[in-house]
Design a protein around this motif. Structure first.
Motif, mmCIF file in Angstrom:
data_model
loop_
_atom_site.group_PDB
_atom_site.id
_atom_site.type_symbol
_atom_site.label_atom_id
_atom_site.label_comp_id
_atom_site.label_asym_id
_atom_site.label_seq_id
_atom_site.Cartn_x
_atom_site.Cartn_y
_atom_site.Cartn_z
ATOM 1 N N ASN A 216 0.827 -1.197 0.000
ATOM 2 C CA ASN A 216 0.000 0.000 0.000
ATOM 3 C C ASN A 216 0.871 1.260 0.000
ATOM 4 O OD1 ASN A 216 -2.365 1.490 0.061
ATOM 5 N ND2 ASN A 216 -2.515 1.426 2.276
ATOM 6 N N LEU A 217 1.906 1.256 0.808
ATOM 7 C CA LEU A 217 2.829 2.376 0.866
ATOM 8 C C LEU A 217 3.535 2.564 -0.477
ATOM 9 C CD1 LEU A 217 4.189 4.516 2.660
ATOM 10 C CD2 LEU A 217 5.882 2.781 3.240
ATOM 11 N N LEU A 218 3.912 1.487 -1.103
ATOM 12 C CA LEU A 218 4.554 1.537 -2.412
ATOM 13 C C LEU A 218 3.625 2.150 -3.454
ATOM 14 C CD1 LEU A 218 7.052 0.762 -4.047
ATOM 15 C CD2 LEU A 218 6.103 -1.522 -4.296
ATOM 16 N N ILE A 219 2.376 1.752 -3.443
ATOM 17 C CA ILE A 219 1.399 2.304 -4.386
ATOM 18 C C ILE A 219 1.186 3.792 -4.131
ATOM 19 C CG2 ILE A 219 -1.041 2.241 -5.060
ATOM 20 C CD1 ILE A 219 -0.832 -0.846 -4.697
ATOM 21 N N LYS A 220 1.132 4.194 -2.868
ATOM 22 C CA LYS A 220 0.987 5.618 -2.547
ATOM 23 C C LYS A 220 2.190 6.420 -3.034
ATOM 24 C CE LYS A 220 -2.072 5.195 1.423
ATOM 25 N NZ LYS A 220 -2.227 5.372 2.872
ATOM 26 N N SER A 221 3.371 5.872 -2.880
ATOM 27 C CA SER A 221 4.582 6.552 -3.350
ATOM 28 C C SER A 221 4.561 6.709 -4.863
ATOM 29 C CB SER A 221 5.832 5.776 -2.934
ATOM 30 O OG SER A 221 5.944 5.730 -1.540
ATOM 31 N N ILE A 222 4.174 5.653 -5.550
ATOM 32 C CA ILE A 222 4.087 5.702 -7.005
ATOM 33 C C ILE A 222 3.038 6.719 -7.430
ATOM 34 C CG2 ILE A 222 3.395 4.377 -9.053
ATOM 35 C CD1 ILE A 222 4.739 1.944 -7.627
ATOM 36 N N SER A 223 1.922 6.742 -6.749
ATOM 37 C CA SER A 223 0.869 7.710 -7.062
ATOM 38 C C SER A 223 1.380 9.137 -6.902
ATOM 39 C CB SER A 223 -0.337 7.476 -6.151
ATOM 40 O OG SER A 223 -1.310 8.466 -6.359
ATOM 41 N N SER A 224 2.090 9.396 -5.839
ATOM 42 C CA SER A 224 2.639 10.726 -5.593
ATOM 43 C C SER A 224 3.605 11.142 -6.703
ATOM 44 C CB SER A 224 3.353 10.748 -4.243
ATOM 45 O OG SER A 224 4.011 11.959 -4.045
ATOM 46 N N ILE A 225 4.469 10.228 -7.099
ATOM 47 C CA ILE A 225 5.447 10.536 -8.142
ATOM 48 C C ILE A 225 4.777 10.732 -9.493
ATOM 49 C CG2 ILE A 225 7.374 9.554 -9.457
ATOM 50 C CD1 ILE A 225 8.351 8.397 -6.768
ATOM 51 N N THR A 226 3.799 9.900 -9.816
ATOM 52 C CA THR A 226 3.129 10.056 -11.112
ATOM 53 C C THR A 226 2.278 11.317 -11.173
ATOM 54 O OG1 THR A 226 1.325 8.588 -10.418
ATOM 55 C CG2 THR A 226 3.136 7.602 -11.692
ATOM 56 N N GLN A 227 1.839 11.825 -10.038
ATOM 57 C CA GLN A 227 1.134 13.112 -10.035
ATOM 58 C C GLN A 227 2.105 14.248 -10.335
ATOM 59 O OE1 GLN A 227 -1.074 13.510 -6.386
ATOM 60 N NE2 GLN A 227 -2.265 11.669 -6.779
ATOM 61 N N GLN A 228 3.318 14.140 -9.812
ATOM 62 C CA GLN A 228 4.336 15.157 -10.074
ATOM 63 C C GLN A 228 4.899 15.043 -11.484
ATOM 64 O OE1 GLN A 228 7.457 14.809 -7.176
ATOM 65 N NE2 GLN A 228 6.070 15.100 -5.447
ATOM 66 N N TYR A 229 5.037 13.817 -11.968
ATOM 67 C CA TYR A 229 5.640 13.546 -13.274
ATOM 68 C C TYR A 229 4.740 12.590 -14.061
ATOM 69 C CZ TYR A 229 9.688 15.511 -10.943
ATOM 70 O OH TYR A 229 10.528 16.345 -10.248
ATOM 71 N N PRO A 230 3.675 13.112 -14.669
ATOM 72 C CA PRO A 230 2.707 12.249 -15.377
ATOM 73 C C PRO A 230 3.326 11.414 -16.496
ATOM 74 C CG PRO A 230 1.887 14.498 -15.205
ATOM 75 C CD PRO A 230 3.288 14.506 -14.696
ATOM 76 N N GLU A 231 4.438 11.854 -17.038
ATOM 77 C CA GLU A 231 5.078 11.102 -18.121
ATOM 78 C C GLU A 231 5.611 9.752 -17.653
ATOM 79 O OE1 GLU A 231 8.283 13.736 -16.325
ATOM 80 O OE2 GLU A 231 6.184 13.985 -16.836
ATOM 81 N N THR A 232 5.680 9.540 -16.338
ATOM 82 C CA THR A 232 6.169 8.266 -15.806
ATOM 83 C C THR A 232 5.077 7.202 -15.687
ATOM 84 O OG1 THR A 232 5.796 8.926 -13.503
ATOM 85 C CG2 THR A 232 7.953 9.438 -14.451
ATOM 86 N N ILE A 233 3.840 7.594 -15.901
ATOM 87 C CA ILE A 233 2.725 6.648 -15.731
ATOM 88 C C ILE A 233 2.894 5.382 -16.574
ATOM 89 C CG2 ILE A 233 0.236 6.316 -16.060
ATOM 90 C CD1 ILE A 233 -0.101 9.250 -15.121
#
Length: 85
Positions: free
Chosen positions: A51-68
Motif C-alpha cells: 500500500n505504501l509503495l502504491i501511494k509513493s508511485i501515485s505521488s510521483i506520477t502526479q508530479q511527473y505524469p510522463e512516468t505513468i
C-alpha cells in the motif's frame, strides 16, 4: 523493523524526486514492485508495504505524469494477477 526502514526509504525517495533523477527512482520503484510481489501475502506488513509503495508511485506520477506508462506495466503485471476463474 524492516517495514519501518522500507517506509523511510520510500518516503525519502519520493521526496527527493527531481527531473534529473526520475529515471533512477522509477527503476528503484520497479524493483520494489517486483520484490513486494514475491513477499508472503499472509504477512500484514506485506500489505502495508504494498500500500505504501502504491501511494509513493501515485505521488510521483502526479508530479511527473510522463512516468505513468513506465510504472503502470509493472504494477499490473505484479499486483493485479487474475486466475482466469
Amino acid at each position: 523493523n524492516s517495514y519501518e526502514i522500507s517506509q523511510k526509504i520510500l518516503e525519502l525517495a519520493t521526496s527527493l524526486v527531481s527531473p534529473r533523477n526520475i529515471k533512477e527512482v522509477i527503476i528503484f520503484l520497479e524493483k520494489e514492485i517486483t520484490r513486494a510481489c514475491k513477499m508472503e501475502d499472509s504477512n500484514s506488513t506485506t500489505n502495508l508495504y504494498r500500500n505504501l509503495l502504491i501511494k509513493s508511485i501515485s505521488s510521483i506520477t502526479q508530479q511527473y505524469p510522463e512516468t505513468i506508462p513506465t510504472v503502470l506495466a509493472p504494477l499490473i503485471n505484479n499486483f493485479l494477477k487474475f486466475d482466469g476463474k
